[in-house]
Write a protein that holds these residues in place. Structure first.
Motif, short mmCIF file in Angstrom:
data_model
loop_
_atom_site.label_atom_id
_atom_site.label_comp_id
_atom_site.label_asym_id
_atom_site.label_seq_id
_atom_site.Cartn_x
_atom_site.Cartn_y
_atom_site.Cartn_z
N LEU A 6 -2.13 7.71 3.04
CA LEU A 6 -1.84 8.26 1.91
C LEU A 6 -2.19 7.04 0.77
O LEU A 6 -2.38 7.41 -0.48
CB LEU A 6 -0.71 8.95 1.84
CG LEU A 6 -0.18 9.90 2.52
CD1 LEU A 6 1.36 10.44 2.21
CD2 LEU A 6 -1.18 11.07 2.32
N ALA A 7 -2.33 6.00 1.19
CA ALA A 7 -2.08 4.71 0.36
C ALA A 7 -3.28 4.55 -0.67
O ALA A 7 -4.51 5.16 0.04
CB ALA A 7 -2.08 3.51 1.16
N ASP A 8 -3.02 4.45 -1.86
CA ASP A 8 -4.31 4.15 -2.79
C ASP A 8 -4.91 2.72 -2.55
O ASP A 8 -4.65 2.28 -1.59
CB ASP A 8 -3.86 4.59 -4.31
CG ASP A 8 -3.18 3.42 -4.73
OD1 ASP A 8 -2.51 2.43 -4.05
OD2 ASP A 8 -2.23 3.77 -5.60
N ASN A 9 -5.69 2.53 -3.51
CA ASN A 9 -6.56 1.33 -3.52
C ASN A 9 -5.55 -0.08 -3.64
O ASN A 9 -5.93 -1.23 -3.06
CB ASN A 9 -7.55 1.15 -4.65
CG ASN A 9 -8.66 2.14 -4.21
OD1 ASN A 9 -9.05 2.39 -2.93
ND2 ASN A 9 -9.46 2.51 -5.26
N ASN A 10 -4.34 0.15 -4.13
CA ASN A 10 -3.46 -0.83 -4.34
C ASN A 10 -2.48 -0.65 -3.22
O ASN A 10 -1.46 -1.77 -3.12
CB ASN A 10 -2.59 -0.76 -5.55
CG ASN A 10 -3.82 -1.04 -6.78
OD1 ASN A 10 -4.20 -1.87 -6.59
ND2 ASN A 10 -3.65 -0.05 -7.62
N GLY A 11 -2.63 0.30 -2.15
CA GLY A 11 -1.77 0.14 -0.97
C GLY A 11 -0.42 1.23 -1.30
O GLY A 11 0.31 1.01 -0.45
N LYS A 12 -0.45 1.58 -2.54
CA LYS A 12 0.76 2.31 -2.74
C LYS A 12 0.63 3.91 -2.46
O LYS A 12 -0.27 4.53 -2.36
CB LYS A 12 0.97 2.41 -4.37
CG LYS A 12 1.26 1.04 -4.95
CD LYS A 12 1.75 1.14 -6.27
CE LYS A 12 2.37 -0.17 -6.91
NZ LYS A 12 2.74 -0.11 -8.43
N ILE A 13 1.94 4.35 -1.97
CA ILE A 13 2.36 5.64 -2.02
C ILE A 13 3.52 6.13 -2.90
O ILE A 13 4.09 5.25 -3.17
CB ILE A 13 2.95 5.96 -0.39
CG1 ILE A 13 4.16 5.38 0.03
CG2 ILE A 13 1.70 5.94 0.70
CD1 ILE A 13 4.61 5.74 1.38
#
Length: 353
Positions: A146-153
């Motif tokens: 699920l993480a975005d390009n910044n590694g965030k969920i």
């Protein structure tokens, strides 16, 4: 003269409803609440204390008040009380009071965020992917999938509660684990794909499957959002009226995903994805949002419409069922200060300075 009892009196969500009903001027408004200091501040004409809804004392106390005071209509304004009162609604109705709320299974779906997510997804409504977090392996998989390009969920609690309960955006697995540990949230928390900060809400009243009225409001920031780790507080700082056919279409699909015959209040909260599509994040069920007085002051008194239907079977005559208010009206809010209805032009022209 008929009597209306509003629960949660003194709190911001209920006071907007109470103030709106007082403007209609045809009924006595009773306040019901579990916080004595809130009750003192309420504008309700008579006030009654009741224990918290998730205690064993709540049910007998509420039924006693209803049997003694005989209100004609009872309305709740927070998820916890809506859920627990709905469980014994038949006993509530036996006191002679009216309720205007959907079936309990609809309420149960909406107050539990993962259940509502599943309903939205199964109906084909576009939603950010969610993973239910039962254990550490689920959490690890969430970061992988699920993480975005910044590694965030995005993490949040699925159980009953508003104001962004347990919400946190993070790219740090150790922090996420500690966060869930802190809330004892294994088997409750949900991880989701990140959406944009832009949010919009579609507030509606339905009657036996027919849409009575709906109004859209965008949110321009959260009050005290900089004091919340998620940036979300559940308290809108500036609201603005708007209309968007896509928002309305998705909101209606979202409502119908949880109920074949919507009845009562359905408030669809949405956040935009990176493609500019509003994704529903939850339905605030059987209650008005905190800034409902915004619409009242602008000329659309939704609590009045609600009680007119519930008490008198009287329906409004509106120029439009969906978004009858003009666009770009602003509702400015702050702590310990009276809200103000403005237009963007008035602010830009410096009229308030």
């Amino acid at each position: 003269m008929k009597k209306i009892m509003i629960a949660g009196a003194g709190g911001a969500p209920s006071e907007g409803v109470i103030n709106s009903l007082l403007k209609s001027g045809n009924e006595i408004i009773y306040g019901l609440g579990s916080e004595p200091t809130d009750l003192i501040l309420s504008n309700a004409e008579r006030k009654f204390f009741v224990p918290y809804a998730d205690t064993i004392e709540y049910k007998p106390a509420l039924l006693k008040i209803l049997n003694e005071q005989k209100p004609d209509l009872l309305h709740f304004q927070n998820d916890l009380e809506i859920f627990h009162a709905s469980l014994f609604r038949d006993e509530i109705l036996k006191t002679g009071v009216k309720l205007f709320m959907p079936e309990h299974n609809v309420i149960d779906t909406c107050v539990h965020k993962h259940k509502s997510y599943e309903a939205f997804k199964n109906a084909g409504v576009k939603v950010p992917r969610n993973i239910f977090i039962n254990n550490e392996e689920d959490l690890k998989q969430s970061f992988i999938e699920l993480a975005d390009n910044n590694g965030k969920i995005w993490l949040r609690a699925s159980s009953i509660g508003g104001g962004g309960k347990g919400a946190i955006p993070t790219s740090d697995y150790a922090l996420a684990k500690s966060w869930i540990d802190h809330y004892n949230g294994w088997g409750d928390f949900v991880a989701a794909e990140m959406l944009c900060a832009d949010t919009i809400t579609w507030l509606s009243i339905w009657h036996n499957g027919e849409l009575v009225v709906a109004q859209t409001r965008a949110r321009k920031g959260w009050t005290h959002g900089n004091r919340s780790i998620s940036g979300v507080t559940g308290v809108t700082k500036v609201g603005v009226t708007c209309s968007d056919d896509l928002v309305s279409k998705i909101a209606i699909e979202t409502v119908k995903s949880v109920s074949d015959k919507p009845h009562g209040i359905f408030g669809v909260d949405m956040a935009y994805d990176k493609g500019g599509i509003p994704n529903p994040t939850e339905i605030n069920i059987s209650r008005f949002f905190t800034t409902v007085q915004f619409f009242t002051e602008a000329g659309l008194n939704m609590p009045e419409i609600f009680k007119d239907i519930a008490l008198y079977n009287k329906f409004p005559t509106l120029n439009k069922v969906i978004n009858p208010l003009p666009n770009d009206l602003l509702w400015l809010r702050g702590m310990d200060t009276k809200p103000k209805l403005m237009t963007a032009d008035e602010i830009e022209s410096g009229i308030i300075f």
